[in-house]
Design an enzyme around this catalytic site. Structure first.
Site, PDB file in Angstrom:
ATOM      1  N   ASP A 203       2.087  -7.410   0.662  1.00 42.47           N
ATOM      2  CA  ASP A 203       1.351  -7.590   2.265  1.00 42.47           C
ATOM      3  C   ASP A 203       2.580  -7.995   3.062  1.00 42.47           C
ATOM      4  O   ASP A 203       3.818  -7.931   2.536  1.00 42.47           O
ATOM      5  CB  ASP A 203       0.316  -8.747   2.236  1.00 42.47           C
ATOM      6  CG  ASP A 203      -0.890  -8.214   3.331  1.00 42.47           C
ATOM      7  OD1 ASP A 203      -0.301  -8.135   4.454  1.00 42.47           O
ATOM      8  OD2 ASP A 203      -1.963  -7.974   2.719  1.00 42.47           O
ATOM      9  N   HIS A 277       0.393  -3.276   6.791  1.00 42.00           N
ATOM     10  CA  HIS A 277       0.541  -4.614   6.052  1.00 42.00           C
ATOM     11  C   HIS A 277       1.651  -4.513   5.193  1.00 42.00           C
ATOM     12  O   HIS A 277       1.683  -4.949   4.083  1.00 42.00           O
ATOM     13  CB  HIS A 277      -0.719  -4.631   5.061  1.00 42.00           C
ATOM     14  CG  HIS A 277      -1.839  -5.410   5.880  1.00 42.00           C
ATOM     15  ND1 HIS A 277      -1.883  -6.603   6.196  1.00 42.00           N
ATOM     16  CD2 HIS A 277      -3.259  -4.886   6.280  1.00 42.00           C
ATOM     17  CE1 HIS A 277      -3.011  -6.845   7.123  1.00 42.00           C
ATOM     18  NE2 HIS A 277      -3.924  -5.665   7.147  1.00 42.00           N
ATOM     19  N   GLU A 355      -6.355  -1.604   8.335  1.00 43.20           N
ATOM     20  CA  GLU A 355      -5.816  -2.318   9.515  1.00 43.20           C
ATOM     21  C   GLU A 355      -4.172  -2.020   9.898  1.00 43.20           C
ATOM     22  O   GLU A 355      -3.341  -2.638   9.971  1.00 43.20           O
ATOM     23  CB  GLU A 355      -5.737  -3.811   9.248  1.00 43.20           C
ATOM     24  CG  GLU A 355      -7.079  -4.399   9.158  1.00 43.20           C
ATOM     25  CD  GLU A 355      -6.981  -5.802   8.731  1.00 43.20           C
ATOM     26  OE1 GLU A 355      -8.250  -6.405   9.273  1.00 43.20           O
ATOM     27  OE2 GLU A 355      -6.224  -6.436   8.316  1.00 43.20           O
TER      28      GLU A 355
HETATM   29  C1  ACM Z   1      -9.427  -6.360   4.656  1.00 41.64           C
HETATM   30  O1  ACM Z   1     -10.011  -7.295   4.629  1.00 41.64           O
HETATM   31  N1  ACM Z   1      -8.605  -6.137   5.533  1.00 41.64           N
HETATM   32  C2  ACM Z   1      -9.317  -5.246   3.894  1.00 41.64           C
END
Ligand code: ACM
Length: 638
Positions: A203, A277, A355
């Site tokens: 991440d 991410h 995201e």
């Molecule tokens: C997530 O909780 N962004 C997959």
């Protein structure tokens, strides 16, 4: 006379030493359970027999049971291939029983023996877990309890899971957890019949898996600056602050964890987040970005770099994406996926996909050129282009791709599996389109969410109480049931700084998830479940493991009456609690006013303290609610 006297004394000692499990508190609830009146008294020398000699998976269950008994008691425990005189028999069915499938078992406890039968070794392991839960809570202790006289209630159990995918995810990027901690997490999962560990390995805050062909991912990407406080709001990190916080797993570590999980019948699903991410990857290899200045980026420590407006779309202050229009990205993905595929035997690789910020792609000439060339209309199409190329890479390594539900919107082939996290809608839609789905909605199973009022918990975006988690039914209206592989709870660790807090966030909500994943929905019974949770709290106490007592915290609901006074209503999610409160700053006990109906906050009061009791004993924590906070909440409602 002397003999009789001795016999009486001996009997009294023996009876006093008996340690019995009074309730049957099995989590997850078995499919069929018949309790008989009597009990089996464990002999001083316990023989565990198994008829599947040379079957390592069966032998593991026998030695696991032996170790659990030996680590907490002073029994002698042997393993034998002979069933004569065996107290506990682990048997593989010669003629498989269809209803037990690969993970089911039967457990028969009579006054003379304990017999666990299963079609496959996994079933024996789960039968052992149930047997351990039938033993007194002292079995959970890490130190030897002397002079044990433990009994097991006589039962006949037939049990098998509802879903094949019973998962928990742990994010080891936002905060790093050691290999030993990860093993402890997996061990706890297995005790509650979870069989899927989703390991969120990369991440923005850290790349945690050694990739030998890309050494900078862990030389640079695994390290940030240590800060505590409210993650996401840390002040800007200075160039001279030491980047020594974090860590990673070598490939040998990964193999060790995968083997540890396999022994416990837990599969390991690795997650490599792409294309969003990905700041840890970009900080290591800035050439993977399309954004000028990416070479100045560093692994995030918890400082703010994405804006999440209450209304409108989120956007990045820094570009944390792998650029779909950058041809260097695909050989990078190929190298990573290739090494990951070789390390994890599980057929799926999770590729993230959630995201993904788009505002830097919108400005990128390379992305614009790609859109023109490939006739892509939107930024989601750009992500879809990336996902399709990624799926080919994943497939070329003999693996199936799974990703967060955004990849469905972006457009992927029906062979990709979808993990539905933004509520249940994505999972329902994906199943209608023919995708396999794993249900993991924030609304029910996000274990990073607060478990009671935010005055009591480390602050994070939302709350999720135990009863809400327990109420979840994954086969919801409109979903194609055949494609629901199962469910999963997720532990994101932005606000979780240590392993004790991981335990606190996981339990008891993961008890609820284990029941939803394993037990027939017809067996759902909230008050019965709460009783079992309390028994398992006792087990956790014996094991010195942490859990959240948040289910005892009341919910506060504040309104303002016509006179402008604040009025507070309190409620609890579990029955039978008495609530006592004070407004005079002192600590209430059961001699204080008992809450019966909404109370008016006295003029000039600054603090409302509340505590829950049962039978004159405090069960809940002291909840300290500032009146200023109540005022804020009322103002928000207006
Ligand atoms: C997530 O909780 N962004 C997959």
């Amino acid at each position: 006379m002397k003999k009789l006297y001795c016999l009486i004394i001996f009997s009294l000692i023996t009876i006093a030493g008996y340690c019995q499990q009074t309730n049957l508190s099995i989590i997850p609830e078995p499919v069929e359970l018949i309790k008989k009146d009597n009990f089996f008294l464990l002999p001083r020398t316990i023989t565990i027999s198994t008829d599947a000699v040379d079957n390592a998976a069966v032998e593991f269950s026998a030695s696991y049971l032996k170790n659990r008994l030996k680590s907490s008691s002073d029994y002698d425990v042997n393993i034998s291939s002979e069933s004569d005189n065996a107290s506990i028999q682990l048997l593989i069915n010669k003629n498989p029983e269809n209803q037990l499938g690969n993970e089911g078992y039967s457990l028969s406890v009579t006054t003379s023996s304990i017999v666990i039968k299963a079609n496959q070794p996994a079933g024996l392991f789960y039968g052992v877990q149930t047997l351990l839960q039938l033993l007194p809570k002292e079995i959970e202790s890490n130190s030897t309890i002397k002079n044990t006289n433990w009994t097991v209630p006589c039962v006949e159990i037939t049990d098998y899971p509802r879903f094949g995918w019973r998962g928990l995810m742990l994010d080891v990027s936002r905060h790093f957890f050691t290999k030993e901690e990860v093993k402890r997490f997996i061990d706890d999962m297995a005790r509650y019949k979870f069989n899927l560990f989703h390991w969120h390995l990369t991440d923005d805050e850290g790349w945690r898996i050694e990739i030998k062909s890309l050494p900078k991912l862990t030389e640079i990407g695994a390290w940030n600056v240590k800060r505590v406080g409210h993650f996401g709001e840390f002040s800007e990190i200075k160039d001279n602050e030491p980047r020594t916080n974090g860590g990673f797993y070598t490939q040998e570590d990964i193999k060790e964890v995968v083997q540890y999980a396999k022994e416990r019948f837990v599969e390991v699903l690795p997650e490599i987040e792409m294309p969003g991410h990905s700041m840890a990857a970009i900080a290591s290899y800035p050439e993977l970005s399309c954004t000028p200045g990416a070479d100045k980026y560093r692994v995030i420590s918890g400082e703010k770099f994405i804006e999440w407006p209450a209304t409108g779309h989120f956007y990045g202050l820094k570009d944390n994406t792998l650029c779909p229009a950058n041809e260097k990205v695909y050989p990078f993905a190929e190298k990573v996926i290739s090494e990951v595929a070789a390390l994890f035997p599980f057929p799926y690789i999770h590729v993230g996909g959630d995201e993904c910020i788009q505002n830097f792609w919108e400005k990128s000439p390379a992305v614009k050129a790609l859109m023109k060339k490939e006739n892509l209309k939107t930024m989601l199409d750009v992500q879809g282009y990336f996902e399709k190329r990624l799926e080919k890479i994943v497939a070329s390594k003999g693996k199936k791709m799974i990703g967060w539900d955004e990849i469905l919107e972006a457009g992927v082939s029906p062979t990709a599996a979808i993990m539905s996290w933004r509520g249940t809608k994505g999972g329902i839609e994906a199943s209608k389109k023919g995708h396999e789905v794993v249900m993991s909605p924030t609304t029910y199973v996000y274990l990073d969410y607060m478990q009671s009022d935010e005055i009591m918990e480390p602050r994070i975006y939302a709350s999720l109480r135990l009863n809400k988690t327990y109420s979840y039914e994954p086969v919801s209206e409109g979903i194609n049931e055949k494609l629901v592989k199962g469910i999963q709870g997720n532990i994101w660790t932005e606000q979780i700084y240590n392993f004790r807090q991981v335990q606190y966030m996981a339990w008891p909500r993961a008890f609820a998830i284990s029941e939803i994943a394993w037990s027939p929905s017809a067996k759902k019974n909230w008050s019965g479940f709460v009783g079992k949770v309390e028994d398992h709290f006792e087990r956790f106490n014996a094991a010195e493991k942490k859990y959240a007592p948040s289910m005892y915290d009341p919910a506060f609901n504040v309104t303002q009456n016509a006179k402008g006074e604040l009025t507070v209503s309190l409620s609890t999610e579990i029955e039978g609690l008495d609530i006592y409160y004070s407004f005079d700053n002192s600590y209430p006990d059961h001699f204080y006013p008992k809450y019966t109906s909404a109370v008016t906050v006295p003029m000039d009061a600054t603090l409302m303290r509340v505590i829950t009791y049962r039978d004159k004993q405090p069960v809940g924590r002291m909840n300290n609610m500032p009146v200023a906070e109540l005022k804020k909440r009322v103002a928000k409602k207006k």
